[in-house]
Design a protein around this motif. Structure first.
Motif, PDB file in Angstrom:
ATOM      1  N   TRP A 100       0.821  -1.206   0.000  1.00 50.06           N
ATOM      2  CA  TRP A 100       0.000   0.000   0.000  1.00 50.06           C
ATOM      3  C   TRP A 100       0.860   1.264   0.000  1.00 50.06           C
ATOM      4  O   TRP A 100       0.486   2.264  -0.617  1.00 50.06           O
ATOM      5  CB  TRP A 100      -0.974  -0.005   1.175  1.00 50.06           C
ATOM      6  N   LEU A 101       2.000   1.240   0.679  1.00 55.86           N
ATOM      7  CA  LEU A 101       2.888   2.407   0.659  1.00 55.86           C
ATOM      8  C   LEU A 101       3.424   2.647  -0.748  1.00 55.86           C
ATOM      9  O   LEU A 101       3.483   3.784  -1.222  1.00 55.86           O
ATOM     10  CB  LEU A 101       4.036   2.221   1.655  1.00 55.86           C
ATOM     11  N   VAL A 102       3.817   1.567  -1.437  1.00 60.74           N
ATOM     12  CA  VAL A 102       4.268   1.689  -2.822  1.00 60.74           C
ATOM     13  C   VAL A 102       3.098   2.143  -3.690  1.00 60.74           C
ATOM     14  O   VAL A 102       3.254   2.976  -4.587  1.00 60.74           O
ATOM     15  CB  VAL A 102       4.864   0.356  -3.331  1.00 60.74           C
ATOM     16  N   ARG A 103       1.921   1.623  -3.411  1.00 58.40           N
ATOM     17  CA  ARG A 103       0.723   1.944  -4.192  1.00 58.40           C
ATOM     18  C   ARG A 103       0.432   3.433  -4.209  1.00 58.40           C
ATOM     19  O   ARG A 103      -0.127   3.965  -5.172  1.00 58.40           O
ATOM     20  CB  ARG A 103      -0.475   1.160  -3.611  1.00 58.40           C
TER      21      ARG A 103
ATOM     22  N   ASP B 271      -5.642   4.035 -11.735  1.00 56.02           N
ATOM     23  CA  ASP B 271      -5.842   2.978 -12.721  1.00 56.02           C
ATOM     24  C   ASP B 271      -4.646   2.040 -12.895  1.00 56.02           C
ATOM     25  O   ASP B 271      -4.644   1.217 -13.812  1.00 56.02           O
ATOM     26  CB  ASP B 271      -6.181   3.600 -14.082  1.00 56.02           C
ATOM     27  N   ALA B 272      -3.649   2.158 -12.067  1.00 52.96           N
ATOM     28  CA  ALA B 272      -2.431   1.344 -12.230  1.00 52.96           C
ATOM     29  C   ALA B 272      -2.718  -0.130 -11.978  1.00 52.96           C
ATOM     30  O   ALA B 272      -3.347  -0.483 -10.980  1.00 52.96           O
ATOM     31  CB  ALA B 272      -1.349   1.816 -11.264  1.00 52.96           C
ATOM     32  N   PRO B 273      -2.259  -0.988 -12.879  1.00 59.71           N
ATOM     33  CA  PRO B 273      -2.419  -2.434 -12.655  1.00 59.71           C
ATOM     34  C   PRO B 273      -1.619  -2.903 -11.438  1.00 59.71           C
ATOM     35  O   PRO B 273      -0.524  -2.397 -11.165  1.00 59.71           O
ATOM     36  CB  PRO B 273      -1.863  -3.060 -13.933  1.00 59.71           C
ATOM     37  N   ALA B 274      -2.156  -3.863 -10.713  1.00 59.58           N
ATOM     38  CA  ALA B 274      -1.487  -4.395  -9.525  1.00 59.58           C
ATOM     39  C   ALA B 274      -0.108  -4.949  -9.871  1.00 59.58           C
ATOM     40  O   ALA B 274       0.813  -4.871  -9.057  1.00 59.58           O
ATOM     41  CB  ALA B 274      -2.348  -5.479  -8.881  1.00 59.58           C
ATOM     42  N   ALA B 275       0.068  -5.471 -11.076  1.00 63.92           N
ATOM     43  CA  ALA B 275       1.370  -6.021 -11.474  1.00 63.92           C
ATOM     44  C   ALA B 275       2.452  -4.942 -11.475  1.00 63.92           C
ATOM     45  O   ALA B 275       3.596  -5.205 -11.099  1.00 63.92           O
ATOM     46  CB  ALA B 275       1.274  -6.675 -12.852  1.00 63.92           C
TER      47      ALA B 275
ATOM     48  N   VAL C 172       7.302  -2.537  -8.662  1.00 61.11           N
ATOM     49  CA  VAL C 172       8.020  -1.496  -7.920  1.00 61.11           C
ATOM     50  C   VAL C 172       8.248  -1.942  -6.474  1.00 61.11           C
ATOM     51  O   VAL C 172       9.318  -1.700  -5.903  1.00 61.11           O
ATOM     52  CB  VAL C 172       7.271  -0.150  -8.004  1.00 61.11           C
ATOM     53  N   GLU C 173       7.276  -2.633  -5.890  1.00 65.26           N
ATOM     54  CA  GLU C 173       7.446  -3.157  -4.534  1.00 65.26           C
ATOM     55  C   GLU C 173       8.634  -4.127  -4.493  1.00 65.26           C
ATOM     56  O   GLU C 173       9.445  -4.096  -3.564  1.00 65.26           O
ATOM     57  CB  GLU C 173       6.182  -3.856  -4.057  1.00 65.26           C
TER      58      GLU C 173
ATOM     59  N   PRO D  26       4.489   7.656 -14.475  1.00 63.55           N
ATOM     60  CA  PRO D  26       3.931   7.676 -15.839  1.00 63.55           C
ATOM     61  C   PRO D  26       4.694   6.771 -16.800  1.00 63.55           C
ATOM     62  O   PRO D  26       4.109   6.224 -17.728  1.00 63.55           O
ATOM     63  CB  PRO D  26       4.018   9.145 -16.256  1.00 63.55           C
ATOM     64  N   MET D  27       5.966   6.563 -16.548  1.00 60.24           N
ATOM     65  CA  MET D  27       6.753   5.694 -17.430  1.00 60.24           C
ATOM     66  C   MET D  27       6.321   4.234 -17.330  1.00 60.24           C
ATOM     67  O   MET D  27       6.598   3.448 -18.227  1.00 60.24           O
ATOM     68  CB  MET D  27       8.249   5.839 -17.154  1.00 60.24           C
ATOM     69  N   LEU D  28       5.614   3.881 -16.257  1.00 55.57           N
ATOM     70  CA  LEU D  28       5.041   2.544 -16.119  1.00 55.57           C
ATOM     71  C   LEU D  28       3.538   2.565 -16.394  1.00 55.57           C
ATOM     72  O   LEU D  28       3.030   1.780 -17.187  1.00 55.57           O
ATOM     73  CB  LEU D  28       5.276   1.996 -14.707  1.00 55.57           C
ATOM     74  N   GLU D  29       2.840   3.467 -15.710  1.00 54.47           N
ATOM     75  CA  GLU D  29       1.384   3.501 -15.797  1.00 54.47           C
ATOM     76  C   GLU D  29       0.886   3.800 -17.211  1.00 54.47           C
ATOM     77  O   GLU D  29      -0.132   3.280 -17.642  1.00 54.47           O
ATOM     78  CB  GLU D  29       0.819   4.576 -14.870  1.00 54.47           C
ATOM     79  N   ARG D  30       1.571   4.679 -17.888  1.00 49.38           N
ATOM     80  CA  ARG D  30       1.180   5.100 -19.233  1.00 49.38           C
ATOM     81  C   ARG D  30       2.364   4.965 -20.171  1.00 49.38           C
ATOM     82  O   ARG D  30       2.711   5.888 -20.881  1.00 49.38           O
ATOM     83  CB  ARG D  30       0.720   6.558 -19.211  1.00 49.38           C
TER      84      ARG D  30
END
Length: 143
Positions: A32-35, A41-45, A50-51, A123-127
């Motif tokens: 959750w801290l990393v979250r 909308d970020a995928p759990a993967a 990152v965790e 953004p480099m991961l999420e989008r």
């Protein structure tokens, strides 16, 4: 917030290192801290990726890194940058708020600011596709 919590977090990491893993947050709490670094909308993967990077980094390294990040400030140097800059920020970035990104873009001589809706600090991961397209378009424009 980071300036206030950085030293406390660093001390907590050192205590955890000294007294063992039981002193560190549970796996769920770490997730959750990393979250918090991600948008809605970020995928759990991506969060787990990152965790895993955070878990692979030693507590001692993080304990030294966090206060450095909290005190890192180059704002007085921004006006001396004389090249075009692309500033990308997520509208839900809790680590570098959009207002701070706007301040950076305003302080730069030539800056293009892009705020990605519902995106967090990654953004480099999420989008990744949109982020890559923005970078490609920006570099083509300034080449």
């Amino acid at each position: 917030v980071v300036r206030m919590t950085g030293p406390v977090t660093a001390r907590a990491l050192l205590i955890g290192e000294r007294f063992g893993a039981k002193a560190l947050p549970s796996r769920d709490l770490r997730w959750w801290l990393v979250r918090l670094g991600f948008g809605a909308d970020a995928p759990a993967a991506q969060v787990r990726f990152v965790e895993a990077m955070h878990r692979a980094t030693s507590s001692l390294t993080l304990a030294e890194l966090i206060p450095s990040l909290a005190s890192f400030d180059l704002s007085s140097k921004l006006g001396s940058i004389e090249v075009p800059v692309l500033v990308v920020v997520g509208s839900h970035d809790k680590l570098t708020a959009p207002r701070l990104a706007r301040r950076v873009a305003d302080a730069l001589g030539e800056a293009q600011l892009v705020e990605l809706p519902r995106c967090g600090h990654m953004p480099m991961l999420e989008r990744r596709h949109e982020f890559s397209r923005l970078v490609d378009e920006f570099t083509a424009k300034i080449s």
